[in-house]
Every structure is written in C-alpha cells, then in structure tokens.
Design a protein around this motif. Structure first.
Motif, mmCIF file in Angstrom:
data_model
loop_
_atom_site.group_PDB
_atom_site.id
_atom_site.type_symbol
_atom_site.label_atom_id
_atom_site.label_comp_id
_atom_site.label_asym_id
_atom_site.label_seq_id
_atom_site.Cartn_x
_atom_site.Cartn_y
_atom_site.Cartn_z
ATOM 1 N N THR A 30 -40.069 36.624 11.619
ATOM 2 C CA THR A 30 -39.922 38.089 10.880
ATOM 3 C C THR A 30 -38.825 37.041 9.700
ATOM 4 O O THR A 30 -38.340 38.331 9.294
ATOM 5 C CB THR A 30 -39.771 38.811 11.504
ATOM 6 N N ILE A 31 -38.155 36.330 9.972
ATOM 7 C CA ILE A 31 -36.610 35.740 9.993
ATOM 8 C C ILE A 31 -37.503 35.298 8.182
ATOM 9 O O ILE A 31 -38.053 35.022 7.964
ATOM 10 C CB ILE A 31 -36.579 34.133 10.322
ATOM 11 N N TYR A 32 -36.833 35.858 6.984
ATOM 12 C CA TYR A 32 -36.387 36.107 5.409
ATOM 13 C C TYR A 32 -35.623 34.594 5.481
ATOM 14 O O TYR A 32 -35.469 34.133 4.084
ATOM 15 C CB TYR A 32 -37.141 37.474 4.695
ATOM 16 N N ALA A 33 -34.164 35.020 5.814
ATOM 17 C CA ALA A 33 -32.956 34.340 5.661
ATOM 18 C C ALA A 33 -32.253 33.835 6.629
ATOM 19 O O ALA A 33 -32.214 34.624 8.152
ATOM 20 C CB ALA A 33 -32.800 35.067 5.026
ATOM 21 N N MET A 34 -31.559 32.909 6.715
ATOM 22 C CA MET A 34 -30.682 32.235 8.101
ATOM 23 C C MET A 34 -29.149 32.123 7.015
ATOM 24 O O MET A 34 -29.665 31.178 6.017
ATOM 25 C CB MET A 34 -30.982 31.661 8.976
ATOM 26 N N GLY A 35 -27.996 32.583 8.188
ATOM 27 C CA GLY A 35 -26.846 32.007 7.032
ATOM 28 C C GLY A 35 -25.951 31.833 8.485
ATOM 29 O O GLY A 35 -25.983 31.821 9.502
ATOM 30 N N TRP A 36 -24.238 31.346 7.891
ATOM 31 C CA TRP A 36 -23.560 31.285 8.656
ATOM 32 C C TRP A 36 -22.424 32.305 7.614
ATOM 33 O O TRP A 36 -22.098 32.045 6.748
ATOM 34 C CB TRP A 36 -23.138 29.277 8.571
ATOM 35 N N TYR A 37 -21.621 32.925 9.115
ATOM 36 C CA TYR A 37 -20.621 33.525 8.540
ATOM 37 C C TYR A 37 -19.278 33.003 9.662
ATOM 38 O O TYR A 37 -19.212 31.822 10.485
ATOM 39 C CB TYR A 37 -20.998 34.839 8.798
ATOM 40 N N ARG A 38 -18.496 33.223 8.888
ATOM 41 C CA ARG A 38 -17.268 32.998 10.041
ATOM 42 C C ARG A 38 -15.882 33.809 9.947
ATOM 43 O O ARG A 38 -15.818 34.870 8.749
ATOM 44 C CB ARG A 38 -16.603 31.529 9.364
ATOM 45 N N GLN A 39 -15.096 34.236 10.785
ATOM 46 C CA GLN A 39 -14.005 34.902 10.903
ATOM 47 C C GLN A 39 -12.869 34.859 11.748
ATOM 48 O O GLN A 39 -12.849 33.859 12.622
ATOM 49 C CB GLN A 39 -14.854 36.043 12.135
ATOM 50 N N ILE A 51 -29.564 30.565 3.256
ATOM 51 C CA ILE A 51 -30.636 29.441 2.908
ATOM 52 C C ILE A 51 -31.881 30.640 3.280
ATOM 53 O O ILE A 51 -31.903 30.893 4.264
ATOM 54 C CB ILE A 51 -30.658 28.409 4.094
ATOM 55 N N ARG A 52 -33.219 30.434 2.363
ATOM 56 C CA ARG A 52 -33.712 31.819 2.632
ATOM 57 C C ARG A 52 -35.171 30.717 1.976
ATOM 58 O O ARG A 52 -34.934 29.929 2.318
ATOM 59 C CB ARG A 52 -34.327 32.483 0.962
ATOM 60 N N ASN A 53 -36.329 31.555 2.688
ATOM 61 C CA ASN A 53 -37.749 30.497 3.304
ATOM 62 C C ASN A 53 -37.578 30.273 2.270
ATOM 63 O O ASN A 53 -39.161 28.915 1.472
ATOM 64 C CB ASN A 53 -38.574 31.933 3.618
ATOM 65 N N SER A 54 -37.423 30.926 0.554
ATOM 66 C CA SER A 54 -37.869 30.164 -0.536
ATOM 67 C C SER A 54 -37.304 28.719 -0.717
ATOM 68 O O SER A 54 -37.705 27.710 -1.452
ATOM 69 C CB SER A 54 -37.363 30.906 -1.619
ATOM 70 N N GLY A 55 -36.020 28.327 0.253
ATOM 71 C CA GLY A 55 -35.437 26.957 -0.041
ATOM 72 C C GLY A 55 -34.286 27.610 -0.771
ATOM 73 O O GLY A 55 -33.112 26.556 -0.424
ATOM 74 N N SER A 56 -34.164 28.557 -1.808
ATOM 75 C CA SER A 56 -33.041 28.561 -1.919
ATOM 76 C C SER A 56 -31.391 28.969 -1.346
ATOM 77 O O SER A 56 -31.394 29.722 -0.165
ATOM 78 C CB SER A 56 -33.070 29.703 -2.889
ATOM 79 N N ASN A 96 -26.329 33.563 11.968
ATOM 80 C CA ASN A 96 -27.507 35.364 11.532
ATOM 81 C C ASN A 96 -28.890 34.422 10.999
ATOM 82 O O ASN A 96 -29.399 33.976 10.353
ATOM 83 C CB ASN A 96 -26.147 35.791 10.065
ATOM 84 N N ALA A 97 -29.204 35.616 11.266
ATOM 85 C CA ALA A 97 -30.572 35.669 10.676
ATOM 86 C C ALA A 97 -31.303 36.783 10.658
ATOM 87 O O ALA A 97 -30.911 37.914 10.842
ATOM 88 C CB ALA A 97 -31.759 35.220 12.004
ATOM 89 N N GLN A 98 -32.068 37.081 9.244
ATOM 90 C CA GLN A 98 -32.028 38.550 8.465
ATOM 91 C C GLN A 98 -33.508 38.786 8.603
ATOM 92 O O GLN A 98 -34.124 38.003 8.178
ATOM 93 C CB GLN A 98 -31.864 38.654 7.667
ATOM 94 N N VAL A 99 -34.192 40.139 9.051
ATOM 95 C CA VAL A 99 -35.437 39.996 9.103
ATOM 96 C C VAL A 99 -35.315 41.294 8.204
ATOM 97 O O VAL A 99 -33.999 41.831 7.499
ATOM 98 C CB VAL A 99 -35.437 40.289 10.662
ATOM 99 N N ILE A 101 -35.403 44.888 8.817
ATOM 100 C CA ILE A 101 -34.616 45.759 9.712
ATOM 101 C C ILE A 101 -33.837 45.618 10.049
ATOM 102 O O ILE A 101 -32.550 46.558 9.611
ATOM 103 C CB ILE A 101 -35.756 46.705 10.001
ATOM 104 N N THR A 102 -33.067 44.635 10.293
ATOM 105 C CA THR A 102 -31.896 44.305 10.716
ATOM 106 C C THR A 102 -31.777 42.947 11.068
ATOM 107 O O THR A 102 -32.239 42.165 9.330
ATOM 108 C CB THR A 102 -31.518 44.268 12.480
ATOM 109 N N SER A 103 -30.708 42.656 11.297
ATOM 110 C CA SER A 103 -30.058 41.000 11.380
ATOM 111 C C SER A 103 -29.423 40.892 12.987
ATOM 112 O O SER A 103 -29.302 41.269 13.958
ATOM 113 C CB SER A 103 -29.279 41.115 10.437
ATOM 114 N N TYR A 104 -29.463 39.523 13.204
ATOM 115 C CA TYR A 104 -28.830 38.766 14.722
ATOM 116 C C TYR A 104 -28.073 38.452 14.648
ATOM 117 O O TYR A 104 -28.143 37.320 13.483
ATOM 118 C CB TYR A 104 -30.465 38.216 15.574
ATOM 119 N N TRP A 105 -27.260 37.941 15.262
ATOM 120 C CA TRP A 105 -26.352 36.596 15.132
ATOM 121 C C TRP A 105 -26.249 35.813 16.822
ATOM 122 O O TRP A 105 -26.456 36.509 17.810
ATOM 123 C CB TRP A 105 -24.609 37.921 15.287
ATOM 124 N N GLY A 106 -25.776 34.933 16.971
ATOM 125 C CA GLY A 106 -24.995 34.029 18.146
ATOM 126 C C GLY A 106 -23.459 34.926 18.125
ATOM 127 O O GLY A 106 -24.102 35.687 17.859
#
Length: 115
Positions: A30-39, A51-56, A96-99, A101-106
C-alpha cells in the motif's frame, strides 16, 4: 498496517558520514512513497528527502548535494546516505511511509554532529 524500523544513527564529527536505514514490514504493497524527516530541539519536524514508487526523489534545499535517498525493494528498505554532515544536521530522524489515507512513522533515530 505498516511497521517501520530505523537504524544507523549516532555521533559523528562535522564533515563525516552516516547511513540511516528504514525497514518496512506489514502491508507494504500500500506504500506509494517513503521519506525521511527530522526534528531538532525546539523546531518543527521537517522533510529531508522522499522517494516515490516511480523512483523520483525530492530533497530539502539544506541537504541537496550532501544526502542521498535510495531503496532496496527486495529488502523493503529505504536508506539515507548523509555526507559532509554539519552541526545543524543534528536532530532525531524519522522514517515515514505514505499510503493512500494515512502515513506511518518510525520511532526515530538520533543523529548528532559534533566535535
């Protein structure tokens, strides 16, 4: 449900390198993009790279040319290679993983750049 497990943070001197890893499990189809955030302390969470499933990919201006996001689909893992680290890169880094309707965090991994 998607679970994310980060690793690779630590203490590094300015100019050094670190590689963060984020392994995804669960309904990863269900994941279409994954990313890194920082705080950083006292600051809002900000996008570092995606990075998206397309590789962009997209990067924050502050890390362009220094950080590289990549993925290994066979291992369901996303990486963030961080080079030429600066003290201002010090923060807790979250995967972070984007689906749809929502997103998930490590849970986050601490990166400290200091002498």
């Amino acid at each position: 449900q998607v679970q994310l497990a980060e690793s690779g943070g630590g203490l590094v001197q300015p100019g050094g390198s670190l590689r963060l890893s984020c392994a995804a499990s669960g309904t990863i189809s269900t994941i279409y993009a994954m990313g890194w955030y920082r705080q950083a302390p006292g600051k809002q969470r900000e996008l570092v790279a995606v990075i998206r499933n397309s590789g962009s990919t997209n990067y924050a201006d502050s890390v362009k040319g220094r950080f590289t996001i990549s993925r290994n689909n066979a291992k369901n893992t996303v990486y963030l290679q961080m080079n030429s680290l600066k003290p201002e890169d010090t923060a807790v880094y979250y995967c972070n993983a984007q689906v749809v309707i929502t997103s998930y965090w490590g849970q986050g991994t601490q990166v400290t750049v200091s002498q």
